[in-house]
Scaffold this active site. Structure first.
Site, PDB file in Angstrom:
ATOM      1  N   TYR A 124       0.816  -1.218   0.000  1.00 55.72           N
ATOM      2  CA  TYR A 124       0.000   0.000   0.000  1.00 55.72           C
ATOM      3  C   TYR A 124       0.848   1.267   0.000  1.00 55.72           C
ATOM      4  O   TYR A 124       0.308   2.358   0.080  1.00 55.72           O
ATOM      5  CB  TYR A 124      -0.924   0.012   1.234  1.00 55.72           C
ATOM      6  CG  TYR A 124      -2.072  -0.949   1.137  1.00 55.72           C
ATOM      7  CD1 TYR A 124      -1.845  -2.309   0.975  1.00 55.72           C
ATOM      8  CD2 TYR A 124      -3.384  -0.498   1.212  1.00 55.72           C
ATOM      9  CE1 TYR A 124      -2.895  -3.202   0.878  1.00 55.72           C
ATOM     10  CE2 TYR A 124      -4.438  -1.396   1.122  1.00 55.72           C
ATOM     11  CZ  TYR A 124      -4.181  -2.740   0.956  1.00 55.72           C
ATOM     12  OH  TYR A 124      -5.232  -3.617   0.865  1.00 55.72           O
ATOM     13  N   LYS A 191       4.146 -14.179   5.641  1.00 58.64           N
ATOM     14  CA  LYS A 191       4.475 -15.154   4.598  1.00 58.64           C
ATOM     15  C   LYS A 191       5.990 -15.042   4.359  1.00 58.64           C
ATOM     16  O   LYS A 191       6.459 -14.829   3.227  1.00 58.64           O
ATOM     17  CB  LYS A 191       3.658 -14.797   3.336  1.00 58.64           C
ATOM     18  CG  LYS A 191       3.474 -15.919   2.370  1.00 58.64           C
ATOM     19  CD  LYS A 191       2.553 -17.015   2.863  1.00 58.64           C
ATOM     20  CE  LYS A 191       2.642 -18.184   1.904  1.00 58.64           C
ATOM     21  NZ  LYS A 191       2.072 -19.419   2.419  1.00 58.64           N
ATOM     22  N   ASP A 248      -5.807  -5.925   5.815  1.00 59.08           N
ATOM     23  CA  ASP A 248      -7.001  -5.479   5.082  1.00 59.08           C
ATOM     24  C   ASP A 248      -7.908  -6.685   4.801  1.00 59.08           C
ATOM     25  O   ASP A 248      -9.102  -6.671   5.086  1.00 59.08           O
ATOM     26  CB  ASP A 248      -6.544  -4.824   3.770  1.00 59.08           C
ATOM     27  CG  ASP A 248      -7.695  -4.146   3.034  1.00 59.08           C
ATOM     28  OD1 ASP A 248      -8.810  -4.095   3.590  1.00 59.08           O
ATOM     29  OD2 ASP A 248      -7.478  -3.677   1.901  1.00 59.08           O
TER      30      ASP A 248
END
Ligand code: NAD
Length: 359
Positions: A124, A191, A248
């Site tokens: 983002y 991750k 999100d």
């Protein structure tokens, strides 16, 4: 003295639910000096930006805002005003509590999860290269020269920066939040096996900081497994600490666990400013029809009142919501009812007045 609050109605269902929240806050008797600031798609047409400087100036002055959702065009057009607002004001922490509410039927019981989402970095950050652009052609050449990476010439590219400093502050925020709110466990989702140098920074920084919070249990889980755990045993999870994108996505999953987006509030917090807004978007499919559930923004307003130190008023708003949700004929369509946004808002306001006057 009245609290000065910037009120951003937003667009889509924003103005309807923002008006509902204002009505409920006014029922608490807390004095608020509202500075209403329009932002969003229509403002873009009139003023050339969906988030004009006057909106930011107002929040810098009042330090606190209550905000409705703002539409973002998909795949082209202007950049998200929501993301820009968080970055301009350095609102680095999003807090999104998702809790099973009495009277709301869902697949799960006893869910009480808080998503703490890093709000400024990750995919983002806005570092994007448009497919076919000159900038991307040069970027591809640099990458090839630097490390032999080949990017297909028909690709578009978004860069994912995650820093130690950006992670440290959100990790400390999450653990301090857990401590202040009597929470036991912080679960970090990542991750880092695939994105070793971005999620890796997030994971290792979280682990290093966790050592300073011996009283809070810390666990790390790959985000795909975390999604599975949310779908299987959400009642076992407590505080979820997540980088921006996973935060999100999983916020919406958590909303789904407790009855939908119409119910989940949120706060965007930085060192200096606080902007309270529901997790949901502008819901163009139901905008202007009086169908939107105002509970999410009303509970965001309760978070705002608590932040302002108006704890009794915050409590009254939460009790008002609980009472109204327990009334089957006072539910909006998303919860299987037929009541309008305005009717639900009026009922919550009435319940709040009752709680306050019976104290
Ligand atoms: P959305 O949250 O607007 O809607 C998803 C679904 O949930 C829709 O079916 C909608 O009707 C329903 N829903 C949402 N809020 C509801 C409410 N209060 N009551 C009843 N039903 C509700 O998500 P979307 O459709 O993906 O996004 C629409 C727009 O909102 C997009 O432009 C998106 O970028 C924007 N958005 C803004 C914010 C924000 O302002 N912070 C957050 C998310 C999405």
């Amino acid at each position: 003295m009245a609290h000065r609050i910037t009120l951003i109605p937003g667009d889509g269902i924003g103005p309807e639910v923002a008006e509902a929240a204002r009505r409920v806050v006014e029922a608490t008797g807390v004095e608020i000096d509202w500075d209403v600031q329009e932002a969003g798609a229509a403002v873009m047409d009139r003023e050339g930006s969906p988030l004009p400087d006057r909106v930011l100036a107002s929040i810098r002055h009042s330090r606190t805002a209550l905000k409705g959702p703002i539409t973002t065009p998909v795949g082209s057009g202007f950049r998200s005003a929501n993301v820009a607002l968080r970055q301009e004001l350095d609102l680095f922490a999003a807090v999104r509590p998702a809790m099973s509410l009495p009277g709301v039927r869902t697949r799960y019981e006893g869910v009480d999860v808080v998503v703490i989402r890093e709000n400024t970095e990750d995919l983002y950050a806005g570092i994007e290269f448009e497919r076919g652009s000159e900038a991307l052609r040069r970027f591809r050449e640099e990458l090839r020269a630097l490390a032999g990476f080949e990017i297909p010439d028909d690709a578009g590219v978004t860069v994912k920066p995650i820093s130690v400093s950006g992670t440290q502050r959100i990790v400390r925020f999450a653990f301090d939040f857990a401590r202040r709110n009597g929470r036991r466990t912080v679960t970090v989702g990542h991750k880092a096996n695939i994105m070793r140098f971005s999620d890796g920074v997030f994971l290792f920084t979280a682990g290093a900081e966790a050592q300073f919070y011996a009283d809070i249990w810390f666990e790390e889980v790959q985000v795909d497994e975390l999604a599975l755990r949310l779908a299987s045993n959400p009642e076992e999870l407590d505080v979820l600490l997540l980088p921006n994108l996973y935060g999100d996505i999983l916020s919406d999953v958590c909303a789904g666990l407790v009855g939908g987006l119409g119910l989940v509030p949120g706060a965007n917090l930085g060192w200096e400013y606080a902007v309270f807004e529901p997790v949901h978007g502008s819901a163009p499919d139901i905008a202007g029809k009086g169908l939107a559930n105002p509970v999410a923004i009303v509970l965001s307003a309760a978070m705002m009142l608590a932040h302002l130190g108006e704890t009794d008023a915050a409590r009254a708003v939460r009790s008002g919501v609980t009472e109204v949700l327990a009334t089957p004929d006072m539910r909006t369509r998303d919860l299987g009812g037929t009541a309008s946004t305005e009717e639900v808002a009026a009922a919550i306001a009435q319940a709040v007045r009752h709680v306050i006057s019976s104290r």
